[in-house]
Design an enzyme around this catalytic site. Structure first.
Site, mmCIF file in Angstrom:
data_model
loop_
_atom_site.group_PDB
_atom_site.id
_atom_site.type_symbol
_atom_site.label_atom_id
_atom_site.label_comp_id
_atom_site.label_asym_id
_atom_site.label_seq_id
_atom_site.Cartn_x
_atom_site.Cartn_y
_atom_site.Cartn_z
ATOM 1 C CE LYS A 192 -2.710 -0.917 3.652
ATOM 2 N NZ LYS A 192 -3.862 -0.777 4.577
ATOM 3 C CE LYS B 25 -1.988 4.244 5.058
ATOM 4 N NZ LYS B 25 -3.026 4.207 6.079
#
Ligand code: C2G
Length: 134
Positions: A44, A46
């Site tokens: 993602k 992140k």
């Protein structure tokens, strides 16, 4: 018995996370939370302050969370919904429309995000030395 599921990273757990978990649980009687693994967060894009083991245990400790499962991929939601006999899938409305494909399996509900708070903002506020908002 209405069973609800939601997913997230839940890093630096904050009131926005608590609000959506509480509201998701209030839509039914049982709440399953998929917590993103460290590897999936890399997918993602992140970078987390807390590892999966901490993030999942913090979510698991919440009174109105009934079960925590690891989220390893975008694609696992359909299997999770079937395996957990889910009636309602919930996400914050920053995801509005992104999971409508699940409507063939269960109700899909997007709830308004809690304004003025995010993990990114918290990190920026700490980095700049400014006081987080009350
Ligand atoms: N959220 C919220 N209000 C905020 C911040 C977050 O309601 N101020 C909600 C998000 O909309 C999401 C949940 O809290 O529904 C978890 O947010 P994140 O931890 O940022 O999760 P995210 O990176 O959006 O991952 O497959 C779905 C993904 O795993 C979701």
């Amino acid at each position: 018995m209405k069973r609800v599921i939601t997913y997230g990273t839940f890093d630096l757990f904050h009131i926005g996370h608590l609000n959506i978990l509480k509201r998701a649980r209030e839509l039914g009687d049982y709440l399953v939370v998929g917590v993103s693994s460290d590897e999936f967060n890399a997918v993602k894009g992140k970078k987390c302050a807390y590892p999966y083991g901490h993030r999942s245990r913090i979510v698991e400790a919440i009174r109105f969370v009934d079960k925590v499962i690891p989220e390893h991929s975008w694609e696992q939601k359909e299997a999770d919904i079937r395996e957990n006999a889910i009636d309602i899938f919930v996400m914050g409305d920053d995801w509005e429309g992104k999971f409508d494909n699940l409507r063939s399996l269960c109700e899909v509900v997007y709830l308004p995000r809690t304004p003025d708070i995010s993990t990114t903002e918290i990190k920026n506020e700490i980095a700049s030395g400014s006081k987080p908002k009350d």
